[in-house]
Scaffold this motif. Structure first.
Motif, short mmCIF file in Angstrom:
data_model
loop_
_atom_site.label_atom_id
_atom_site.label_comp_id
_atom_site.label_asym_id
_atom_site.label_seq_id
_atom_site.Cartn_x
_atom_site.Cartn_y
_atom_site.Cartn_z
N ARG A 254 0.84 -1.21 0.00
CA ARG A 254 0.00 0.00 0.00
C ARG A 254 0.88 1.26 0.00
NH1 ARG A 254 -3.44 3.40 2.88
NH2 ARG A 254 -5.57 3.28 2.06
N THR A 255 1.92 1.23 0.83
CA THR A 255 2.84 2.36 0.87
C THR A 255 3.50 2.56 -0.49
OG1 THR A 255 3.28 1.86 3.18
CG2 THR A 255 4.82 3.35 2.11
N ALA A 256 3.90 1.45 -1.13
CA ALA A 256 4.54 1.53 -2.45
C ALA A 256 3.58 2.14 -3.48
CB ALA A 256 5.00 0.15 -2.90
N GLU A 283 -9.07 -6.47 -0.75
CA GLU A 283 -9.91 -5.71 0.17
C GLU A 283 -9.17 -4.46 0.69
OE1 GLU A 283 -12.94 -5.90 1.27
OE2 GLU A 283 -12.71 -4.49 2.96
N ARG A 284 -7.94 -4.66 1.16
CA ARG A 284 -7.24 -3.54 1.80
C ARG A 284 -6.61 -2.55 0.82
NH1 ARG A 284 -3.42 -5.47 6.40
NH2 ARG A 284 -2.81 -3.29 6.21
N LEU A 285 -6.46 -2.97 -0.44
CA LEU A 285 -5.87 -2.04 -1.42
C LEU A 285 -6.95 -1.40 -2.30
CD1 LEU A 285 -2.75 -4.17 -2.46
CD2 LEU A 285 -2.77 -2.16 -0.98
N ALA A 346 5.81 5.05 6.37
CA ALA A 346 4.69 4.12 6.16
C ALA A 346 3.40 4.86 6.45
CB ALA A 346 4.84 2.94 7.10
N VAL A 347 2.37 4.46 5.76
CA VAL A 347 1.11 5.18 5.88
C VAL A 347 0.21 4.54 6.94
CG1 VAL A 347 -0.66 6.28 4.51
CG2 VAL A 347 1.37 5.39 3.42
#
Ligand code: KG4
Ligand code: ZN
Length: 348
Positions: A254-256, A283-285, A346-347
């Protein structure tokens, strides 16, 4: 350029051959045979000497079988793509020698392929419209890599593991829990009956895009040793371990995505056979990227992905000559190591 490419993969414990033929929308998969070497199950891990011997026995019949499956004679094959590394050198040598013989005898074009580049190309076999730019998360038994892929054939390394690969951690934890080899599918199966109640560490979370799994593995070892009744705790330990690994993998992907702005994440490598990982990543992305992933057969080691990556290079005029060698630690052509950015945060 070639119209029928035979792919060969023998880097570890699968002997595989595949055929790609030129179709109206690019290369189409005409046949794929994957022979998994069962002998290693007895030892709980791959025994290199046994692996190369098994490849030697299997390679001829596996190639014959894929030609039969595709309904093509050997004379139709005009290109040969083979995994040249990285991997077990004795195993790689079997595939490389076989491919070189076929190339020499039939005057076919030969291309040596980097195994991990094969994993990046795997989803393209089922999704011919998949296009860079994308972020690739390659998670296998030997590697854990995050890549920025601006174009096919160009890779910028964003992060990698500093110790164990994610798949290796799955295999070691499975062995601590007295489950079979390879460990990933066993852990995924048993984790379905457990809950994430052990609160294992998420190593290097929030600290750049590199990974580390050895501390997590040690935490699991302490939990195993401290369990009054391991049989009763097994499913919960497996579920908690799997949750920790996937949490780190997905958070860093996700951070990338947020750093690169790319709209797609390609998931590849043996660990991407996990339907749990694929579902959680999607789901999370979902709010930031689409997840592109091949079906499990094409994520585990297979020759179709090698043929597809080789096809790309042949179409771009590249080829190997008969001096091609198997390399246990083959450098990845086209891979650029990025200098880490000090402001990376990191987010999650
Ligand atoms: O890419 P691969 O087939 O071989 C290498 O190039 O290393 O990856 C094999 C790894 C093994 O460590 C295996 O435990 C893991 O992929 N794996 C999984 C699952 N299926 C295979 N890990 C987690 N969950 C799975 N369902
Ligand atoms: Zn692999």
């Amino acid at each position: 350029m070639a119209d029928v490419v035979l792919g060969i993969e023998t880097s570890c414990d699968e002997t595989s051959a595949a055929l790609l033929v030129r179709g109206s929308q690019g290369p189409e998969l005409a046949g794929l045979v994957i022979l998994s070497q069962d002998v290693h199950k007895v030892f709980g891990g791959v025994v290199p000497e046994l692996a190369s011997r098994a490849h030697l026995t299997a390679i001829g019949p596996v190639v014959d079988r894929v030609l039969l499956e595709a309904g093509l004679p050997l004379s139709a094959v005009d290109g040969v793509a083979v995994t040249a590394g990285p991997g077990l050198v004795g195993s790689l040598m079997v595939g490389v020698c076989y491919a070189k013989s076929l190339a020499a005898v039939g005057r076919r074009t030969l291309i040596g392929v980097h195994h991990l580049e094969g994993h990046v190309f795997a989803p393209l076999l089922e999704d011919p419209f998949l296009e860079p730019p994308f972020v690739a998360l390659i998670v296998s038994g030997g590697h854990t890599l995050l890549l920025d892929v601006p174009e096919w054939g160009q890779y910028r390394l964003l992060g990698e593991t500093r110790d164990d690969a994610a798949g290796e951690a799955f295999d070691k934890v499975a062995s601590m829990l007295e489950l079979g080899y390879p460990g990933g599918p066993e852990i995924e199966r048993i984790a379905k009956q457990g809950t994430d109640r052990f609160d294992f560490p998420r190593p290097m979370m929030g600290a750049g895009l590199d990974f580390s799994f050895s501390g997590l593995k040690t935490a699991v070892l302490y939990a195993v040793r401290g369990a009054a009744d391991l049989d009763a705790d097994k499913a919960d330990i497996a579920a908690s371990f799997q949750a920790a690994v996937f949490d780190v993998l997905i958070s860093k992907a996700r951070t990338a995505v947020l750093e690169t702005g790319h709209p797609t994440v390609v998931l590849g490598g043996g660990v991407a056979c996990s339907r749990t990982l694929v579902a959680q990543a999607a789901e999370r992305l979902r709010s930031v990227a689409r997840v592109a992933v091949a079906s499990p057969r094409l994520n585990a080691d297979n020759a179709a992905m090698i043929a597809r990556a080789g096809w790309f290079h042949l179409d771009n005029g590249r080829r190997s000559d008969l001096s091609l060698e198997a390399e246990a630690r083959m450098p990845w052509p086209g891979l650029e190591r990025s200098t880490p950015s000090p402001s990376r945060k990191a987010v999650e």
